[in-house]
Design a protein around this motif. Sequence first.
Motif, mmCIF file in Angstrom:
data_model
loop_
_atom_site.group_PDB
_atom_site.id
_atom_site.type_symbol
_atom_site.label_atom_id
_atom_site.label_comp_id
_atom_site.label_asym_id
_atom_site.label_seq_id
_atom_site.Cartn_x
_atom_site.Cartn_y
_atom_site.Cartn_z
ATOM 1 N N LEU A 38 0.327 -1.383 0.147
ATOM 2 C CA LEU A 38 -0.367 -0.240 0.173
ATOM 3 C C LEU A 38 0.900 1.443 0.342
ATOM 4 O O LEU A 38 0.638 2.314 -0.621
ATOM 5 C CB LEU A 38 -0.925 -0.326 1.305
ATOM 6 N N ALA A 41 2.152 1.784 -3.363
ATOM 7 C CA ALA A 41 1.301 2.205 -4.738
ATOM 8 C C ALA A 41 1.514 3.343 -4.224
ATOM 9 O O ALA A 41 1.324 4.307 -5.165
ATOM 10 C CB ALA A 41 0.020 1.933 -4.289
ATOM 11 N N LEU A 42 0.608 3.955 -2.183
ATOM 12 C CA LEU A 42 0.553 5.744 -2.503
ATOM 13 C C LEU A 42 1.733 6.487 -2.526
ATOM 14 O O LEU A 42 1.521 7.562 -3.336
ATOM 15 C CB LEU A 42 0.157 5.471 -0.601
ATOM 16 N N ASP A 45 1.461 7.026 -6.698
ATOM 17 C CA ASP A 45 0.283 8.092 -7.028
ATOM 18 C C ASP A 45 1.144 9.173 -6.771
ATOM 19 O O ASP A 45 0.683 10.755 -7.420
ATOM 20 C CB ASP A 45 -0.892 7.442 -6.174
ATOM 21 N N ARG A 48 3.483 10.399 -9.435
ATOM 22 C CA ARG A 48 2.456 10.593 -10.870
ATOM 23 C C ARG A 48 2.213 12.359 -10.477
ATOM 24 O O ARG A 48 2.249 13.163 -11.555
ATOM 25 C CB ARG A 48 1.590 9.042 -10.623
ATOM 26 N N LEU A 49 1.023 12.364 -9.347
ATOM 27 C CA LEU A 49 0.896 13.783 -8.969
ATOM 28 C C LEU A 49 2.142 14.619 -9.424
ATOM 29 O O LEU A 49 1.904 16.149 -9.932
ATOM 30 C CB LEU A 49 0.004 13.677 -7.863
ATOM 31 N N LEU A 52 2.911 15.590 -13.098
ATOM 32 C CA LEU A 52 2.125 15.528 -14.304
ATOM 33 C C LEU A 52 2.076 16.122 -14.910
ATOM 34 O O LEU A 52 3.249 17.712 -14.588
ATOM 35 C CB LEU A 52 0.785 15.732 -13.587
ATOM 36 N N LEU B 128 -4.873 10.060 -14.779
ATOM 37 C CA LEU B 128 -4.548 10.293 -13.441
ATOM 38 C C LEU B 128 -5.576 11.543 -13.623
ATOM 39 O O LEU B 128 -6.559 11.436 -12.338
ATOM 40 C CB LEU B 128 -3.492 10.720 -13.559
ATOM 41 N N LEU B 178 -7.933 7.831 -4.134
ATOM 42 C CA LEU B 178 -7.938 8.394 -5.322
ATOM 43 C C LEU B 178 -6.934 6.223 -5.625
ATOM 44 O O LEU B 178 -7.039 6.388 -6.762
ATOM 45 C CB LEU B 178 -6.470 8.946 -5.408
ATOM 46 N N ARG B 179 -6.610 6.343 -4.442
ATOM 47 C CA ARG B 179 -5.985 4.642 -5.077
ATOM 48 C C ARG B 179 -6.573 4.160 -5.015
ATOM 49 O O ARG B 179 -6.627 2.941 -6.193
ATOM 50 C CB ARG B 179 -5.008 3.979 -3.441
ATOM 51 N N LEU B 182 -8.020 5.006 -9.381
ATOM 52 C CA LEU B 182 -6.172 3.982 -10.184
ATOM 53 C C LEU B 182 -7.059 2.348 -10.169
ATOM 54 O O LEU B 182 -7.223 2.359 -10.902
ATOM 55 C CB LEU B 182 -5.560 4.563 -9.592
#
Lengths: 445, 201
Positions: A38, A41-42, A45, A48-49, A52, B128, B178-179, B182
């Motif tokens: 987890l 993955a967090l 994320d 990725r933000l 952007l 995203l 958000l997770r 996605l």
Amino acid sequence: MTDAEKQLLTGLVDGALSVEEKERAEALLRSSPEAQQLFAALMNDSLRLKYLRREQLGDAFAAHMVQLARREVAEVARRRLWPLYWRKWASVAVAAVVLPFIAWGTFLLLRQLVSPPGLNFVEENRQARQPEPSIPESSAAQDSVNPAGHQHWLTVLGQLEQTGRQLGEHAARFVEESLSPLGSALTSAWRDVEPLVLGDWQPAIPALSEPIVLTSPVRDIGRNSFRTLELHLPPLLGWERFGRAEVQTVLAQGQFLVLDISCRDGERTWERIHQALRSLKIPTGLDDRLPSFWKRRQSTVYFVYIENLSAEQVGEFLLALHREDTRPGAKAHTEPQIRSLLVQPVQAEGRQRLADLLGLPVGALPELASPKPPSTSSEPNLQDDTLRKLEQVARGQPIRRPITQALAFSPLRYPASKQIHQFRQQRGQPRQDAYHLILLLRPER
Amino acid sequence: MADDDRTLIARCLQGRVEAFGELVRRYQDRLYNAVYRFLGNAEDARDVVQEAFLSAFRSLRRFRGGSQFFTWLYRIAINHAVDCKRRSKPVRALSEADQDHPKPEPADPSVFANPDWQLQRLEEDERLQQALSQLSSEYRMVLILRDIDELSYEQIADILDIPLGTVRSRLHRARLELRRLLEQMEKDSSSSSVFAPELKR
């Protein structure tokens, strides 16, 4: 996983945990594969933000905003001047309304003057005395009717004056009543508008009747009006004659450093860096995205992070790199690739960015330290090191020996490549007394 | 507040509109990107940023310097963006919106020169953005401020006018949400790719 545990993980992603919370989060990560998954993955994320696509509005937008601001200023200036105009034009309007009445009154007066009522009176008398036509009219008879005519004239004039005054009052009241809502509306509108900067609008300056000589007393001659500005620029080191003196300059900047390197070709520079690292037997990883860039002849900025070097190793690495790069050869691609080095200590922001790119908590990277004189000893600070190990044992953490290793990677990577995972797994806690280098390579092609 | 900002504001109040232009140039891209990601529409974002700057210009005298200039500016822009969101039609996907309007140049064009890379990046960005658009406004804004604008908890609390604890709890819930979105999208796309060959036939 409980919500509290998840909260610890999201807090760790943000780097916003207290020391105690951080320890709990790290313990959770060691014990639970689910938590590890987890967290990764967090973290991914979040990265990725962060990376952007960024859009740019360009200079045209700023120019357009300046134009709009000017228009706004002009509009406010116009509103501000409007009450003045209103007063000026209101008097003109009143005059315009009253003047026709005055003209009409004048006309009546003139008409009365041309045919006075006294003459009409004589005419009426004459008609009444028709049976005595033989009696001639004398001038005395005419004179005898004049006093009555004058009296009448005075009355007419008085009436006219009174009527004119009344009409004027009516007209003024009419104008006032019809314009007052407009005036009050303007006043309230003005109250709503924030008194703005007048901008480039300038009020008219009245002409001076006489020339005025402006004089200024000489007061400030004794005071030094110049201030000295001290700039501390990071050293920019030339590459042609890079030697031991330059190495000393690098080491003096601190222990956690960014070497900002401008070079000709990204791939060829990496070949030389790799050779230099190999000559020092430092294990090296290369993010597999970088060769794909180079294969496509795509110029890209990239990083090489080298951790846990002794002062000697830093010197040897830089001199070996210089040797590799300036080795004479017959072919064009053997010409020196590196042009110059700009050396700076890593700042908090850079440390955070590196942690983001490597997918590590910020605390896992070397601490930021103030510059200190170069140390010639490669011996670690045994006391600190031992204490740290004892603390780790007390917390039940495994002791992972810090190793010296290097990793080249692209700042545009996401998700984390195999090589970055490998780098993270192999590394231990960084040695606080060691040197850590971030080579930031900026190729021309 | 940065000294430069203070100087520019002072000049602006003296009536030099060019100083305002400098302030715009300084913050326009940050503001635009945040609003763009919040609204998901380039044209609306541009209008909102323009409105925000004009409002700031109109009330520059009221800015007391208690907070940083850009957090004050952000607050204005967010209010405008929320208003715009309320009255606007449903959000179009970014790709659809971009067909109507020329796309602004990326910061470093050389990086995206390769078509494959550009395409891959666009797809990821779009996915995203879709996930972001499905979040509630509160969650979306807090994530944008934290991850895209890299603001601190204190700055976010100042901009959104909420306590620090609320920032933290909102961020926590926003990240998990958000997770989840996605993961759901990845699942959907993988299931659709399984059927893709059959559809082709």
